[in-house]
Design an enzyme around this catalytic site. Sequence first.
Site, mmCIF file in Angstrom:
data_model
loop_
_atom_site.group_PDB
_atom_site.id
_atom_site.type_symbol
_atom_site.label_atom_id
_atom_site.label_comp_id
_atom_site.label_asym_id
_atom_site.label_seq_id
_atom_site.Cartn_x
_atom_site.Cartn_y
_atom_site.Cartn_z
ATOM 1 N N CYS A 376 0.833 -1.213 0.000
ATOM 2 C CA CYS A 376 0.000 0.000 0.000
ATOM 3 C C CYS A 376 0.869 1.266 0.000
ATOM 4 C CB CYS A 376 -0.917 -0.008 1.225
ATOM 5 S SG CYS A 376 -1.757 1.566 1.512
ATOM 6 N N CYS A 379 0.494 3.370 3.217
ATOM 7 C CA CYS A 379 1.214 2.787 4.352
ATOM 8 C C CYS A 379 2.707 3.072 4.234
ATOM 9 C CB CYS A 379 0.977 1.273 4.402
ATOM 10 S SG CYS A 379 -0.752 0.774 4.530
#
Length: 456
Positions: A376, A379
């Site tokens: 991600c 993230c």
Amino acid sequence: MASAIGSVSMKLLQGSVLEPFSSSVSSPRMALSPPSCVVRAGLFGQRSSENVFQRSCSVPQSDKHRGCLNAAIATPEVVQEDINYEDLALQLVDASPLEIMDRALAMFQSDIAIAFSGAEDVALIEYAKLTGRPFRVFSLDTGRLNPETYRFFDEVEKHYGIRIEYMFPDASEVEALVRSKGMFSFYEDGHQECCRIRKVRPLRRALKGLKAWITGQRRDQSPGTRSNIPIVQIDPSFEGMDGGPGSLIKWNPVANVTGTDIWSFLRTMNVPVNVLHSQGYISIGCEPCTRAVLPGMHEREGRWWWEDAKAKECGLHKGNIETAETSNNGAQNTASVSELFLSKDIKAFSRAEIEEFANLEKRENSWIVVLYAPWCPYCQAMEASFNELAEKLGGTNVKVGKFNADKENKPYAMAELQMKSFPTILFFSKNLRNPIKYPSEQRDVDSFLAFIRALQ
């Protein structure tokens, strides 16, 4: 031709627009499909003189040719050469918004238009006026804007002497949505469907009549989705009048400008602003999906506040976003994706551990835990700040943890841990069983610490 010349002349005033063309005239490339109030801001370069006559002259037939002939002499056609827009974006990286706007209008003349949202995009109109070049402005009327925004549209038109080209959603699509799901379905199942009908599809129609468009996107508007906006790019999502990939160019003149600098410019130039800004609204959209924000909150937190950070785009600029679905086809399935949050101060929870931990009535310490996926990009972007947070909290009664909530763990995290997107950050109080979800898009250390202090 000489015998047909009359006495009329076309106004090519700096920063002004031409009169709307007659509604009885049709053209295979008519920009911005009806219903719309059409603005014409100069000549339609790169077209035959017949098209120029049809689309720019609302004059009697006997006077038509002289006016358009004079205009054609005043603004000669420009032949576009092949341009490497990545190189151009690098060349313009230190250019001012005024220089960028001037370059865009000079290159595309009246095949380009400014997208105006009714918020601080008025800065774009002011920059366009300052270039001294003709320009066009369009806006999407979703039918659900604040009354203050509609009054602002009128004020902007009068201030600049223009007519905004309004695009409306398809009535039958809106009727079908409201009849099947009600007026406020987006609070239950997300805003994407409503935005697709009321905004994205009307925008698609508008852009099919253009070769380029100008937006007010800034990198500081939404760290999760707009942090890498280029000054100019081949639009990754929409098509222009020629159709197909690469047929539309997207300009972002204020990409490098901060919100503070935009407002300093607006105050200095004494231009109209939406009165909602004085009531705590920063980013302004549709009335049901926009609210005021408190001091210190990020401007996008007032948009779709019931949803997570990754969803805070309506689809108009979806090319800026690397979504989970995109990553599912790429980095998520790549074995070489690196693990995240490798600080010695961060505990990695296994599935069994997080299930047991989440069900505890009382805990020895409070914990802040990130639910993440290694692929991600959001993230990855917060890794440094979360690692720094763990270091600062070392030796305190608040511990820091992480849980890889991807793949087989994803259904559990979504059902039991309030996860709707990556990353999701939870605070587990030592005295409460249920965790508290971190609601903000701001993922810096100070914001995390303020969140923790508020719950201790």
